[in-house]
Design an enzyme around this catalytic site. Structure first.
Site, PDB file in Angstrom:
ATOM      1  N   ASP A 113       1.029  -0.866   0.222  1.00 23.75           N
ATOM      2  CA  ASP A 113      -0.071   0.177   0.023  1.00 23.75           C
ATOM      3  C   ASP A 113       0.938   1.500  -0.043  1.00 23.75           C
ATOM      4  O   ASP A 113       1.903   0.841   0.120  1.00 23.75           O
ATOM      5  CB  ASP A 113      -0.930  -0.479   0.904  1.00 23.75           C
TER       6      ASP A 113
HETATM    7  C1  BGC Z   1      -4.877   3.078   0.685  1.00 23.11           C
HETATM    8  C2  BGC Z   1      -5.233   2.527  -0.815  1.00 23.11           C
HETATM    9  C3  BGC Z   1      -4.918   2.621  -2.885  1.00 23.11           C
HETATM   10  C4  BGC Z   1      -3.003   4.277  -2.838  1.00 23.11           C
HETATM   11  C5  BGC Z   1      -3.054   4.182  -3.610  1.00 23.11           C
HETATM   12  C6  BGC Z   1      -3.565   3.779   0.300  1.00 23.11           C
HETATM   13  O1  BGC Z   1      -3.997   5.694   0.857  1.00 23.11           O
HETATM   14  O2  BGC Z   1      -5.212   2.293   1.107  1.00 23.11           O
HETATM   15  O3  BGC Z   1      -6.428   1.838  -1.182  1.00 23.11           O
HETATM   16  O4  BGC Z   1      -4.958   1.962  -3.859  1.00 23.11           O
HETATM   17  O5  BGC Z   1      -3.505   4.711  -1.150  1.00 23.11           O
HETATM   18  O6  BGC Z   1      -4.159   5.990  -3.133  1.00 23.11           O
END
Ligand code: BGC
Length: 720
Positions: free
Chosen positions: A256
């Site tokens: 993530d």
């Molecule tokens: C989220 C993800 C997301 C990523 C990119 C993170 O804060 O938890 O689900 O895909 O950001 O934006």
């Protein structure tokens, strides 16, 4: 004889051509890797900006483009900060979020969504679409419930399989997230989640396993939180034992955004790609220069780096990134895409209460409607952080009513309540002090309700509550909406409440006072059209709740046991396997509305429920057959659910668990015969003593039902 011979020839031809392509892919991967310098390899293992990785020009490997998200292709962001570019060619189709997809219980619609999002992702030149988000809805308060699907692992698995398979036919990789146990946003960056192996296997893993094993998901995203003491992204058990070994995952395991905390540990635990780290210089990221250094100093073998590059190249090849001529070009914002978003919104709508057939409204006889509530005019597609969409348009309920009926009747709008909250990133502080009723707005609403034939209150939440990065503080309706609804209901006996929200809410204070109650979710770009068409009877409601709505928060398992949000940044899932309806059923607690619940404008009769046998072996498949008839006067669809429960298990088991379902569309008077199938193996529980699945012999009950509470038929069968 001849037939058999042909079958053998065909089978082996298929096998060899399959392995040939796979071999060819692996050969190509190795050839490419041989031509790369260590620096080039490592360039593919970390972001070179917010959503891209580095190209290797001389080998024809382009930058790899990743994009959120789960219910639409997100607008373009600046490369090096979190601001949108503001360009005008990145509007897209916005579907209703995950909970609404799950509420439709329609696998065909999940498939359609996959195809549409794949087409749009390709048009926008994206290679990986970051979704679906499939964490279990464990607490009603989790800010991301709206993005996720359900409290039930079987429903999640079925929908994910349909969605992922379809998306990936469009030469786009899915990235199922967040692996694993990102079930709360509170302390999500650090909280250490522990649970029994059984809860992991029975509740929290099945969605991920099905996504990888059955749907062939090409990407998995490691969650922010810790799992059993270690960050998910550096957790050997998650990355190596489960993902790589047990699931045989050959795709990309990425972090993530900003979820990596080490070089060696994460690299050895099987993580391939580091994204989103907040260090300004990309060379400083864990999977950048420190990784090169670790290889040079012999702390990490170069073969580990090669393995990661191979995983990425494999996904690139499967999605034709290296073969742009033959790759799908995609399309965007077509009428078909918007129609798919509309269907998805319509079929998600759940009718919770319909006293004296208040609904559907007879629009031709109504002279006036009061439309009340901030949610009648608020747009939602652009909220919720990473899943926010710059929708080409978003039709609000008031707009839809005005467009469709503004000429034939008086529409009396009143705001009713004011949005008193605001978003504070990483904190629920923006929700504080938002419970005040505004009597001026209530008086206006009451006046409009009094002079109208019916009153519709669009109530619920917005993305100041249902959002990534924080949880809700409570389960009540904010902004004094309960008082508003009570006053409106006193003023007009025909009061209908439509809840716009993606998480459970306390409804006891309004449920008994209004004539009709509808759960409309966040409906995406077509939200207003969908809800108005269902209220008017142009469409019928056919959604079912994908989660239990408790009467109060304290009924809900994690809260009843004080196991949310944890203490000292640690949370143990004390409710174990008893999540959602498994808890309510087993503990005999009466919720406000059960899992799987939803009414229709018509009525159905289910009859002649039979199982194909009385006694089954472990390798058998059980078929439950029944007739279902539409006994009312209008079209409708019923979601029939098959639950199973073991009569006298040797360990505690939920009273029953969902094992199959089907959504059946019927015209008035029409009857169909339907089969629901469940493999005996799928009746097993995870036995911690033997670390394996165990199907015990003895009696099992098969419940044919229209919700977790409404059991139409119970059949006893024996497993030998
Ligand atoms: C989220 C993800 C997301 C990523 C990119 C993170 O804060 O938890 O689900 O895909 O950001 O934006």
């Amino acid at each position: 004889m001849r037939l058999r011979f042909m079958a053998i020839v065909l089978f082996s031809a298929f096998q060899s051509s399959f392995s040939q392509t796979d071999n060819a892919v692996e050969k190509k991967i190795q050839q490419l890797i041989k031509k790369m310098t260590l620096k080039e390899k490592v360039g593919m293992l970390h972001g070179n900006s917010k959503f891209y990785t580095e190209q290797i020009k001389h080998l024809g490997i382009p930058e790899w483009a990743l994009s959120d998200g789960p219910h639409g292709v997100r607008a373009e962001m600046n490369r090096h900060n979190w601001k949108y570019t503001g360009q005008t060619d990145d509007f897209s189709t916005s579907f209703p979020p995950g909970t609404a997809m799950a509420a439709s219980w329609n696998l065909e619609l999940a498939k359609q969504r996959g195809i549409v999002l794949g087409e749009e992702a390709r048009f926008r030149k994206k290679d990986v679409l970051l979704g679906p988000g499939i964490n279990i809805i464990r607490s009603p308060l989790c800010g991301r419930n709206f993005e996720y699907l359900s409290e039930d692992p079987f429903l999640i698995s079925q929908l994910s399989i349909s969605y992922i398979k379809a998306l990936q036919t469009q030469d786009v990789a899915a990235c199922v997230k967040h692996f694993v146990a990102n079930n709360q946003e509170e302390n999500r960056f650090v909280v250490d989640v522990t649970m029994s192996e059984r809860a992991l296997r029975e509740i929290y893993l099945p969605g991920f396993k099905s996504s990888v094993v059955d749907a062939g998901a090409l990407g998995v995203m490691g969650a922010y939180n810790k799992f059993r003491g270690e960050y998910c992204t550096e957790n050997n058990y998650l990355g190596r034992t489960l993902l790589r070994k047990e699931f045989n995952f050959k795709g990309v395991y990425m972090s993530d955004w900003d979820a990596v905390h080490s070089t060696e540990k994460a690299a050895l635990a099987g993580l391939d790609l580091e994204m989103g780290t907040e260090k300004e210089n990309y060379n400083d990221w864990y999977f950048a220069d420190p990784l090169i250094k670790a290889v040079q100093e012999g702390r990490i073998k170069e073969s580990i780096v090669n393995e990661k590059v191979a995983n990425i190249l494999r996904v690139m090849i499967k999605t034709k990134v290296l073969d742009p001529q033959t790759r799908i070009k995609g399309s965007i914002n077509t009428k078909e895409h918007q129609q798919a978003a509309y269907r998805s919104a319509v079929e998600a709508i759940v009718l919770l209460k319909n006293e004296k057939q208040t609904l559907p409204l007879n629009m031709s006889t109504l002279k006036s409607i009061a439309v009340i509530g901030d949610n009648a005019t608020r747009t939602h597609c652009g909220g919720g952080f990473s899943s926010e969409i710059k929708a080409l348009y978003e039709v609000t309920p008031l707009q839809a009513i005005t467009d469709k009926y503004g000429k034939s009747m008086q529409i009396n709008f009143a705001q009713g309540y004011e949005k008193q909250s605001h978003v504070v990133e990483r904190s629920s502080a923006g929700q504080l002090n938002t419970d005040k009723a505004d009597w001026k707005l209530i008086d206006e609403a009451v006046a409009q309700a009094k002079k109208s034939d019916v009153a519709i209150v669009f109530a619920g939440l917005n993305h100041d509550f249902d959002s990534e990065s924080f949880d809700r503080l409570h389960m009540r309706l904010p902004y004094g909406q309960e008082t508003l609804i009570q006053e409106v209901a006193k003023a007009n006996p025909k009061t209908i409440v439509v809840i716009i929200a993606g998480s459970p809410l306390e409804l006891a204070g309004i449920e008994s006072r209004v004539s009709a109650l509808v759960w409309g979710w966040y409906g995406g770009m077509e939200a207003g059209n969908a809800i108005v068409d269902v209220l008017s009877g142009k469409e019928f409601p056919s959604g079912k709740l994908p989660f239990t709505i408790p009467v109060t928060l304290s009924q809900s398992p994690a809260h009843a046991l004080g196991a949310y949000p944890g203490h000292d940044l640690k949370v143990n899932y004390d409710e174990d396997i008893l999540v959602g309806y498994r808890w309510f059923d087993t503990k005999q607690i009466e919720p406000q509305y059960p899992f799987g619940y939803g009414l229709s404008y018509t009525s159905f009769e289910i009859s002649n429920v039979t199982a194909d046998k009385k006694v089954y072996g472990v390798d058998d498949e059980i078929t439950v057959k029944f007739n279902i008839k539409n006994t009312g006067k209008t079209n409708g669809a019923e979601v029939v659910q098959l639950y199973a429960g073991q009569t006298a298990p040797s360990v505690l088991r939920p009273k029953k668990e969902l094992k199959a379902f089907d959504k059946i569309f019927l015209a008035p008077g029409e009857q169909k015969t339907v089969d629901l199938k469940v493999k005996v193996k799928d009746l097993a529980f995870y036995d911690e003593k033997t670390s394996g699945w165990k199907t015990e012999s003895g009696e099992f009950m098969l419940y044919t039902a229209t919700s977790a509470k409404n059991i139409v038929n119970s059949l006893a069968v024996t497993i030998q």
